[in-house]
Scaffold this motif. Structure first.
Motif, mmCIF file in Angstrom:
data_model
loop_
_atom_site.group_PDB
_atom_site.id
_atom_site.type_symbol
_atom_site.label_atom_id
_atom_site.label_comp_id
_atom_site.label_asym_id
_atom_site.label_seq_id
_atom_site.Cartn_x
_atom_site.Cartn_y
_atom_site.Cartn_z
ATOM 1 N N THR A 38 0.850 -1.192 0.000
ATOM 2 C CA THR A 38 0.000 0.000 0.000
ATOM 3 C C THR A 38 0.883 1.239 0.000
ATOM 4 N N ARG A 39 0.275 2.321 -0.348
ATOM 5 C CA ARG A 39 1.062 3.546 -0.355
ATOM 6 C C ARG A 39 0.235 4.729 0.091
ATOM 7 N N PHE A 40 0.962 5.695 0.680
ATOM 8 C CA PHE A 40 0.346 6.976 0.989
ATOM 9 C C PHE A 40 1.014 7.959 0.041
ATOM 10 N N ALA A 41 0.190 8.732 -0.664
ATOM 11 C CA ALA A 41 0.731 9.545 -1.750
ATOM 12 C C ALA A 41 0.359 11.018 -1.596
ATOM 13 N N PRO A 42 0.938 11.670 -0.595
ATOM 14 C CA PRO A 42 0.536 13.060 -0.346
ATOM 15 C C PRO A 42 1.160 14.039 -1.336
ATOM 16 N N SER A 43 0.481 15.149 -1.501
ATOM 17 C CA SER A 43 1.077 16.255 -2.233
ATOM 18 C C SER A 43 1.676 17.192 -1.186
ATOM 19 N N PRO A 44 2.806 17.784 -1.489
ATOM 20 C CA PRO A 44 3.466 18.615 -0.464
ATOM 21 C C PRO A 44 2.827 19.989 -0.356
ATOM 22 N N LEU A 74 5.847 10.913 -2.875
ATOM 23 C CA LEU A 74 5.523 12.341 -2.835
ATOM 24 C C LEU A 74 5.010 12.781 -4.202
ATOM 25 N N GLU A 75 3.781 13.267 -4.227
ATOM 26 C CA GLU A 75 3.150 13.627 -5.493
ATOM 27 C C GLU A 75 3.249 15.139 -5.701
ATOM 28 N N ASP A 76 4.363 15.522 -6.290
ATOM 29 C CA ASP A 76 4.659 16.954 -6.402
ATOM 30 C C ASP A 76 4.600 17.451 -7.845
ATOM 31 N N THR A 233 0.099 14.252 -15.437
ATOM 32 C CA THR A 233 -1.035 14.603 -14.586
ATOM 33 C C THR A 233 -1.205 13.502 -13.542
ATOM 34 N N TYR A 234 -2.056 13.775 -12.552
ATOM 35 C CA TYR A 234 -2.290 12.789 -11.492
ATOM 36 C C TYR A 234 -2.690 11.433 -12.067
ATOM 37 N N HIS A 235 -3.673 11.444 -12.983
ATOM 38 C CA HIS A 235 -4.222 10.182 -13.500
ATOM 39 C C HIS A 235 -3.131 9.280 -14.075
ATOM 40 N N VAL A 250 -4.705 0.176 -3.795
ATOM 41 C CA VAL A 250 -4.710 1.637 -3.744
ATOM 42 C C VAL A 250 -5.808 2.068 -2.774
ATOM 43 N N ILE A 251 -5.397 2.714 -1.694
ATOM 44 C CA ILE A 251 -6.363 3.193 -0.697
ATOM 45 C C ILE A 251 -6.295 4.713 -0.741
ATOM 46 N N ARG A 252 -7.394 5.333 -1.086
ATOM 47 C CA ARG A 252 -7.377 6.793 -1.242
ATOM 48 C C ARG A 252 -8.766 7.344 -0.944
ATOM 49 N N GLY A 253 -8.888 8.660 -0.974
ATOM 50 C CA GLY A 253 -10.150 9.314 -0.634
ATOM 51 C C GLY A 253 -11.204 9.080 -1.702
ATOM 52 N N GLU A 255 -13.015 11.000 -3.198
ATOM 53 C CA GLU A 255 -13.093 11.995 -4.271
ATOM 54 C C GLU A 255 -12.502 11.447 -5.577
ATOM 55 N N TRP A 256 -11.795 10.334 -5.488
ATOM 56 C CA TRP A 256 -11.184 9.758 -6.697
ATOM 57 C C TRP A 256 -12.067 8.732 -7.397
ATOM 58 N N ILE A 257 -13.202 8.409 -6.817
ATOM 59 C CA ILE A 257 -14.070 7.400 -7.450
ATOM 60 C C ILE A 257 -14.476 7.848 -8.846
HETATM 61 N N1 GLU Z 1 -1.779 13.035 -4.350
HETATM 62 C C1 GLU Z 1 -3.118 12.584 -4.280
HETATM 63 C C2 GLU Z 1 -3.833 13.362 -3.203
HETATM 64 O O1 GLU Z 1 -3.178 13.988 -2.398
HETATM 65 C C3 GLU Z 1 -3.102 11.113 -3.922
HETATM 66 C C4 GLU Z 1 -4.331 10.368 -4.154
HETATM 67 C C5 GLU Z 1 -3.968 8.885 -4.141
HETATM 68 O O2 GLU Z 1 -3.731 8.357 -3.054
HETATM 69 O O3 GLU Z 1 -3.871 8.305 -5.209
HETATM 70 O O4 GLU Z 1 -5.034 13.409 -3.167
#
Ligand code: GLU
Length: 556
Positions: A38-44, A74-76, A233-235, A250-253, A255-257
């Motif tokens: 799993t991953r956590f993918a924050p934007s800074p 890190l999604e920058d 892009t993000y996608h 992939v575990i995410r919010g 809002e991505w559905i």
């Molecule tokens: N960088 C995206 C966000 O901050 C990550 C979403 C995801 O986990 O794929 O919302």
């Protein structure tokens, strides 16, 4: 006529690798059956949202409980939103909450064989994949300006058609490679779009670990995958990174559905197996009209994880609370386990609700009190001091006046069978215990003491004089209380509530009233830790001095 291959070479002349090379470089992970990556993918963006802590906690938990791998990426790529240095801060905050990555971006360094884990450093990987899509005719350069896009939108509005860049509206689909090459050679700016094979009149079946199977409109938008700044892009980055980092889940919010159909399509176009998805509910609050709304960074202090740290909450309290949002059976479990060893709890996706939970500060406070009560006085002293040093100079100053005195105060009814849960955070400790310190006590009484208006000043003075003369501290708590009862009785106060209620006209009040008068006199407050211990710590001399001070004030 120019071929796709030639066009791809023109756009990415420096890219020599192909997808096979990447597959070799980032091989499938050698994992035990059932192990989740799993991953956590924050934007800074400069701050850790409570919702992101929730997501990262679940990602971490799922990996840990399956003996898998949890990593941070890190999604920058959104260079407009990025804030320098905030990636490091994010990682250090995660660490405070016990969320420590096995691999990936670690702040000032990174670890693991699937990197780089900072997206802006992965440009060549994205380019390699895009080059292949160009060769296969699954992507194309688009030269449309924002005016062109506006014009398309207006036309669609007029004809009441679905907006976007798709099908016949995707103008740049229809440009010849020769013209593309010429425009690129002329230095015209462009992006690269994915050539969507979909049709929005179709429905596709998707699966979510929380929501199960559901139908959703197929994607037909030729989304931008590569921006003119040379970043994806993000996608697109999501698909490429989660493939080559070998994410299983992939575990995410949630809002991505809505963009899930895009992602599914990209995985298909690339011939890759998509990961499993879990879209987490958002954490909400009620607005003034009683409607649920997402916890907002702008409106709600509890939306920022830093708020809890600055207010001195034990980090575990927030984690425990977030776990109750994740799995409703957790609360009972942790109660049974005396608020310990939460790492042994098994989280399950099918117990996660798809409804957004309402943030409940009362519950956070409940867990916080349960956690703080578990520390002995030395530990509580150390925690308070660390917190004071970092966030609260006022508390630190009190502690440093006399560490032993502070320990005694914090130890009232602590190291015993049924300890009292007086504290939920360190942020208000200076205020709660300030009265123990004479100068702060002085300020409190100068602000005025509020006694029960039922009693006149003369009555209060009479009680205080009697207590001062007759109430001895040289006895145990029970005898001390009996002593107070008999002093009360001699002045016309019932020994307990029952006696008083049975015969209200024959008493002035009850022993509780006497105790309250003493408490307010000595502490300036209606609530304090156990009064007997407060007096033991203040000592007989200071207690008498305070009584005298108050009597003098009342006589004025
Ligand atoms: N960088 C995206 C966000 O901050 C990550 C979403 C995801 O986990 O794929 O919302």
């Amino acid at each position: 006529m120019m071929t796709n291959q030639q066009l791809a070479e023109l756009i990415f002349p420096d890219i020599k690798d192909n997808i096979d090379d990447l597959e070799k470089k980032y091989p499938k992970r050698d994992l035990k059956e059932g192990a989740e990556v799993t991953r956590f993918a924050p934007s800074p963006t400069g701050f850790l949202h409570t919702g992101s802590l929730f997501t990262s906690m679940i990602c971490h938990k799922v990996a840990k409980q399956s003996n898998g791998i949890f990593y941070v990426r890190l999604e920058d790529t959104d260079t407009k939103r990025g804030i320098a240095g905030s990636g490091e801060q994010l990682l250090s905050q995660l660490k405070i909450f016990g969320i420590i990555p096995d691999e990936g971006y670690l702040g000032s360094s990174e670890k693991g064989n699937y990197g780089p884990y900072i997206q802006s450093q992965r440009a060549d990987i994205y380019r390699t994949v895009i080059k292949q899509l160009l060769i296969q005719g699954k992507a194309y350069p688009c030269f449309c300006s924002s005016e062109d896009i506006d014009e398309i939108r207006k036309k669609q509005e007029a004809e009441k058609l679905l907006p976007g860049y798709y099908g016949q509206f995707a103008k740049c689909r229809f440009i010849s490679n020769d013209e593309r090459a010429e425009r690129i050679r002329n230095g015209e700016p462009f992006v690269i779009r994915f050539f969507s094979p979909g049709n929005h009149e179709n429905k596709i079946q998707v699966h979510d670990l929380i929501r199960g199977d559901f139908e959703i409109q197929e994607n037909d938008q030729d989304i931008v995958i590569y921006k003119s700044d040379g970043l994806p892009t993000y996608h697109f980055a999501h698909v490429v990174d989660d493939h080559f980092m070998r994410t299983t889940t992939v575990i995410r919010g949630e809002e991505w559905i809505a963009s899930l159909p895009i992602h599914v399509q990209l995985f298909e176009a690339l011939g890759w197996e998509a990961p499993r998805y879990a879209h987490l509910p958002v954490i909400c609050k009620l607005d003034e009209e009683g409607h649920k709304r997402k916890l907002s960074k702008r409106l709600d202090s509890e939306a920022a994880v830093s708020y809890f740290l600055e207010d001195g909450y034990p980090p575990e309290a927030l984690i425990m609370y977030l776990m109750t949002i994740a799995n409703s059976n957790f609360e009972e479990w942790i109660l049974q386990h005396q608020f310990k060893h939460m790492e042994d709890f098994l989280l399950s996706f099918n117990k996660i609700s798809s409804e957004g939970a309402l943030f409940d500060m009362g519950k956070v406070n409940f867990f916080a009190r349960e956690i703080l009560v578990q520390f002995n006085k030395e530990e509580i002293y150390q925690l308070a001091k660390d917190y004071g040093e970092k966030y609260n100079p006022e508390l630190l100053e009190l502690i440093n006046r006399d560490p032993e005195y502070f320990k005694q105060i914090m130890n009232i009814e602590r190291e015993k069978e049924n300890p009292r849960k007086d504290y939920e955070k360190f942020g208000n400790v200076a205020e709660l215990i300030g009265f123990f310190y004479p100068d702060r006590y002085q300020k409190l009484i100068e602000q005025g003491l509020t006694y029960n208006p039922k009693f006149s000043n003369d009555e209060i003075i009479e009680i205080l004089i009697n207590l001062k003369e007759k109430l001895s501290l040289d006895q145990d708590e029970q005898n001390w209380f009996e002593n107070m009862k008999s002093i009360g009785a001699s002045l016309g106060f019932a020994g307990n509530k029952k006696e008083f209620k049975e015969n209200p006209t024959s008493y002035k009040g009850m022993v509780g009233d006497v105790a309250e008068i003493l408490r307010i006199t000595l502490t300036g407050r209606k609530n304090s830790p156990n009064l007997y211990y407060v007096m033991q710590i203040l000592g007989a001399e200071e207690s008498s001095r305070r009584i005298d001070t108050v009597i003098n004030l009342m006589k004025k």
